[in-house]
Design a protein around this motif. Structure first.
Motif, short mmCIF file in Angstrom:
data_model
loop_
_atom_site.label_atom_id
_atom_site.label_comp_id
_atom_site.label_asym_id
_atom_site.label_seq_id
_atom_site.Cartn_x
_atom_site.Cartn_y
_atom_site.Cartn_z
N LEU B 118 0.81 -1.21 0.00
CA LEU B 118 0.00 0.00 0.00
C LEU B 118 0.85 1.26 0.00
O LEU B 118 0.50 2.25 -0.65
CB LEU B 118 -0.93 0.01 1.22
CG LEU B 118 -2.17 -0.89 1.11
CD1 LEU B 118 -2.94 -0.84 2.41
CD2 LEU B 118 -3.05 -0.45 -0.05
N VAL B 119 1.93 1.23 0.73
CA VAL B 119 2.76 2.43 0.82
C VAL B 119 3.35 2.79 -0.55
O VAL B 119 3.68 3.94 -0.80
CB VAL B 119 3.86 2.26 1.89
CG1 VAL B 119 4.91 1.28 1.46
CG2 VAL B 119 4.47 3.59 2.23
N LEU B 120 3.44 1.82 -1.44
CA LEU B 120 3.93 2.09 -2.79
C LEU B 120 2.80 2.34 -3.77
O LEU B 120 2.90 3.17 -4.67
CB LEU B 120 4.79 0.93 -3.28
CG LEU B 120 6.07 0.67 -2.49
CD1 LEU B 120 6.77 -0.59 -3.00
CD2 LEU B 120 7.01 1.87 -2.58
N SER B 121 1.71 1.61 -3.62
CA SER B 121 0.64 1.71 -4.61
C SER B 121 -0.28 2.91 -4.37
O SER B 121 -0.81 3.48 -5.32
CB SER B 121 -0.19 0.42 -4.64
OG SER B 121 -0.86 0.23 -3.43
N LYS B 122 -0.47 3.32 -3.12
CA LYS B 122 -1.37 4.45 -2.88
C LYS B 122 -0.88 5.75 -3.53
O LYS B 122 -1.65 6.42 -4.20
CB LYS B 122 -1.56 4.66 -1.37
CG LYS B 122 -2.36 3.57 -0.68
CD LYS B 122 -3.85 3.77 -0.79
CE LYS B 122 -4.36 4.87 0.11
NZ LYS B 122 -5.83 5.03 -0.01
N PRO B 123 0.38 6.13 -3.33
CA PRO B 123 0.79 7.40 -3.94
C PRO B 123 1.15 7.29 -5.42
O PRO B 123 1.50 8.28 -6.04
CB PRO B 123 2.03 7.80 -3.12
CG PRO B 123 2.48 6.58 -2.41
CD PRO B 123 1.42 5.56 -2.46
N LEU B 124 1.08 6.07 -5.97
CA LEU B 124 1.41 5.88 -7.39
C LEU B 124 0.20 6.23 -8.25
O LEU B 124 -0.94 5.88 -7.92
CB LEU B 124 1.82 4.41 -7.62
CG LEU B 124 2.18 3.99 -9.04
CD1 LEU B 124 3.43 4.72 -9.54
CD2 LEU B 124 2.40 2.47 -9.11
N SER B 125 0.45 6.92 -9.34
CA SER B 125 -0.62 7.30 -10.27
C SER B 125 -1.44 6.08 -10.68
O SER B 125 -0.89 5.00 -10.91
CB SER B 125 0.01 7.94 -11.50
OG SER B 125 -0.85 7.83 -12.60
N ARG B 126 -2.74 6.27 -10.76
CA ARG B 126 -3.59 5.13 -11.15
C ARG B 126 -3.30 4.71 -12.59
O ARG B 126 -3.45 3.56 -12.94
CB ARG B 126 -5.06 5.49 -10.96
CG ARG B 126 -5.53 5.12 -9.55
CD ARG B 126 -6.95 5.48 -9.32
NE ARG B 126 -7.07 6.92 -9.07
CZ ARG B 126 -8.22 7.52 -8.76
NH1 ARG B 126 -9.33 6.83 -8.70
NH2 ARG B 126 -8.25 8.81 -8.54
N LYS B 127 -2.86 5.66 -13.40
CA LYS B 127 -2.49 5.30 -14.78
C LYS B 127 -1.33 4.31 -14.79
O LYS B 127 -1.16 3.52 -15.71
CB LYS B 127 -2.08 6.56 -15.56
CG LYS B 127 -3.25 7.43 -15.97
CD LYS B 127 -2.74 8.64 -16.73
CE LYS B 127 -3.87 9.62 -16.97
NZ LYS B 127 -3.39 10.94 -17.42
#
Lengths: 197, 184
Positions: B118-127
């Motif tokens: 989560l700590v990597l995927s949450k701030p990562l652009s959804r694109k």
């Protein structure tokens, strides 16, 4: 068909619900509660650009709760010293947004400034009452610098999402507040020391 | 001693001895123990600016509560103080750092790994395959320095420190320990 009389339990529940309603526990949103927590207006200061210095402006001027009618994107109060009871007039609050656009708001006689988006405007426009009109919504994060009377302070962190300065700079400094936004860090020895903007 | 008092006293003694705490701590879902020193030296300076401001994860009411020099502090006495014309930030104390590491660790469901974290995927652009994040997109791609900084720490890779420095520089703000340019 006859209706049976309400039981004592049903009566008690009705009374409890009515009591809660009257006490304001039902029917008040978190935004309304936050507004109520701000308390009454200062005596002698009507609603308007000079009211409620030091309070979180977007509580009533936010996009989701706007009893103040106008929606602000950024707003706050600047003081010369952290211990001052009055805000500083004429201080300039200079922002740079994530797209590199700079804009500057100037505080009014209460030390307040507020930034609104005015669609259709070609350029930012500063008014004398502390209002800055922007043609576009600023994109976060924002960098901020405050200057006035030959003194300046640069906020070392970034503003990532909050439009009310007082949410992070409200009242006295504490574990979750940096205290007021001020220009002069130096404090007299007996004043207890100032806090960072 | 009655039958009922014994379990209660055992539980109390266990808590006092730290058994409850250590059991909780042992629930760390990550494959490797997180390197707290690496975090303090390289990750925290970036996290302080990018995540832990008082209007984001420095807000005590939000998930992933993070402490930082200019953000949330354990107590009032750690708030930066004016020294003459400048303002000096108090470094984080060990307990604040420990809590930050614990906050990251507790964010991760046990079955998550790699970029699923989560700590990597949450701030990562959804694109780029990220998840929704109220705080917006911090990383346009998984190659962003901030992503590599966190990923390097979580996976105990040596590439982390350089990425953290690059990410910090990319934010372009004054480091918390730097002197303010206040002056007459």
């Amino acid at each position: 068909m006859t209706r049976s009389p309400p039981t004592a339990m049903a009566r008690a529940l009705c009374c409890a619900a009515l009591g809660l309603l009257l006490a304001g526990c039902i029917g008040q949103s978190p935004e309304q509660r936050a507004e109520a927590d701000l308390g009454p207006e200062q005596p002698g200061v009507g609603t308007g650009p000079n009211h409620r210095p030091g309070q979180p402006c977007l509580t009533c001027h936010g996009p989701e709760h706007t009893p103040g009618e106008e929606v602000f994107v950024l707003a706050g109060t600047v003081y010369r010293r952290a211990s001052d009871t009055r805000g500083l007039e004429g201080a300039e609050v200079e922002f740079e947004d994530a797209e590199g656009r700079s804009f500057t708001a100037r505080t009014n006689r209460a030390g307040n400034f507020f930034v609104r988006v005015e669609q259709g405007r070609a350029e930012p426009r500063q008014r004398n009452n502390g209002e800055l009109q922007l043609p576009w919504p600023p994109r976060f994060p924002l960098r901020v610098r405050v200057h006035g009377d030959g003194t300046q302070q640069t906020m070392r962190g970034l503003i990532w999402r909050e439009g009310s300065c007082a949410v992070c700079h409200g009242g006295q400094p504490g574990a979750a507040s940096n205290g007021r936004i001020y220009l002069e860090a130096h404090m007299p020895a007996d004043a207890g020391g100032g806090q960072t903007p | 001693m009655s039958r009922h008092r014994l379990p209660l006293l055992s539980l109390l003694a266990c808590a006092l001895l730290g058994c409850v705490e250590s059991k909780y701590e042992s629930l760390a879902p990550l494959d490797a123990p997180l390197d707290a020193d690496h975090y303090a030296s390289h990750v925290q300076p970036y996290v302080a600016l990018a995540c832990a401001s008082l209007d984001c994860h420095g807000d005590g009411g939000r998930p992933l509560r993070l402490y930082s020099e200019l953000g949330l502090r354990l107590h009032h006495g750690l708030r930066p103080r004016a020294q003459g014309d400048t303002v000096e930030a108090e470094p984080l104390v060990a307990e604040e750092l420990r809590r930050n590491v614990a906050a990251f660790r507790s964010l991760e469901p046990a079955h998550h790994a790699g970029d699923e974290r989560l700590v990597l995927s949450k701030p990562l652009s959804r694109k780029a395959g990220g998840a929704a994040h109220v705080g917006g997109d911090l990383f346009a791609t998984s190659d962003a320095p901030g992503h590599r900084c966190l990923q390097g720490w979580l996976s105990a890779e040596s590439a982390g420190p350089d990425a953290c420095a690059e990410a910090l520089e990319g934010l372009g703000a004054l480091a918390p320990g730097a002197a303010s340019d206040a002056g007459p």
